[in-house]
Design a protein around this motif. Structure first.
Motif, PDB file in Angstrom:
ATOM      1  N   GLU A  24      -8.621  38.211   0.354  1.00  0.00           N
ATOM      2  CA  GLU A  24      -8.218  37.468  -0.848  1.00  0.00           C
ATOM      3  C   GLU A  24      -9.340  36.509  -1.251  1.00  0.00           C
ATOM      4  O   GLU A  24      -9.711  35.620  -0.488  1.00  0.00           O
ATOM      5  CB  GLU A  24      -6.916  36.699  -0.578  1.00  0.00           C
ATOM      6  N   SER A  25      -9.863  36.682  -2.466  1.00  0.00           N
ATOM      7  CA  SER A  25     -11.041  35.934  -2.922  1.00  0.00           C
ATOM      8  C   SER A  25     -10.757  34.473  -3.272  1.00  0.00           C
ATOM      9  O   SER A  25     -11.684  33.674  -3.376  1.00  0.00           O
ATOM     10  CB  SER A  25     -11.647  36.616  -4.142  1.00  0.00           C
ATOM     11  N   GLY A  26      -9.511  34.116  -3.517  1.00  0.00           N
ATOM     12  CA  GLY A  26      -9.176  32.759  -3.922  1.00  0.00           C
ATOM     13  C   GLY A  26      -9.256  32.557  -5.430  1.00  0.00           C
ATOM     14  O   GLY A  26      -9.044  31.458  -5.925  1.00  0.00           O
ATOM     15  N   LYS A  63       0.026  29.581  -9.540  1.00  0.00           N
ATOM     16  CA  LYS A  63      -0.715  28.788  -8.555  1.00  0.00           C
ATOM     17  C   LYS A  63      -1.811  29.654  -7.924  1.00  0.00           C
ATOM     18  O   LYS A  63      -1.596  30.833  -7.663  1.00  0.00           O
ATOM     19  CB  LYS A  63       0.222  28.287  -7.461  1.00  0.00           C
ATOM     20  N   PRO A  64      -2.977  29.063  -7.666  1.00  0.00           N
ATOM     21  CA  PRO A  64      -4.056  29.838  -7.043  1.00  0.00           C
ATOM     22  C   PRO A  64      -3.648  30.343  -5.658  1.00  0.00           C
ATOM     23  O   PRO A  64      -3.025  29.614  -4.878  1.00  0.00           O
ATOM     24  CB  PRO A  64      -5.206  28.851  -6.925  1.00  0.00           C
ATOM     25  N   ILE A  65      -3.994  31.592  -5.363  1.00  0.00           N
ATOM     26  CA  ILE A  65      -3.782  32.153  -4.032  1.00  0.00           C
ATOM     27  C   ILE A  65      -4.981  31.722  -3.185  1.00  0.00           C
ATOM     28  O   ILE A  65      -6.126  31.971  -3.576  1.00  0.00           O
ATOM     29  CB  ILE A  65      -3.673  33.690  -4.076  1.00  0.00           C
TER      30      ILE A  65
END
Length: 108
Positions: free
Chosen positions: A30-32, A40-42
């Motif tokens: 997961e790159s962010g 919401k950002p992962i």
């Protein structure tokens, strides 16, 4: 815990032979940069380092970046001068490490 990494290398090799080693590990990478359903950002969660040792000596290592796809596949060559054990390690952002080992014998 992640699935066991997949390794492909010969079970035996002649002294001085150069062999090909292939590895595949299951990981989301997961790159962010994505967002979840609520916007919401992962959080970033990637394997950021891969290392391979043979009988305790470094053979190959690389840094992995967010652009690497899920389930990273890594292929490299190694020269075999003695029987022994390859040790592989994939290090995640959170410090967790996925490890695997594979033995190789010399051809008679």
């Amino acid at each position: 815990m992640a699935e066991k990494p997949r390794l492909k290398l010969p079970k035996e090799a002649a002294k001085g032979e150069i062999i090909q080693i292939k590895t595949l590990v299951s990981h989301v990478m997961e790159s962010g940069q994505r967002k979840d359903a609520q916007g919401k950002p992962i959080p970033r969660k990637i394997i950021n380092k891969f290392t391979c040792e043979f009988n305790g000596k470094p053979v190959f290592s690389c840094a992995l970046e967010p652009a690497i796809s899920a389930n990273p596949y890594i292929q490299f060559d190694a020269r075999i001068d003695e029987a022994g054990t390859f040790k592989f390690a994939w290090t995640d952002d959170d410090g967790s490490v996925i490890t695997a080992e594979e033995k190789i014998a010399l051809k008679a």
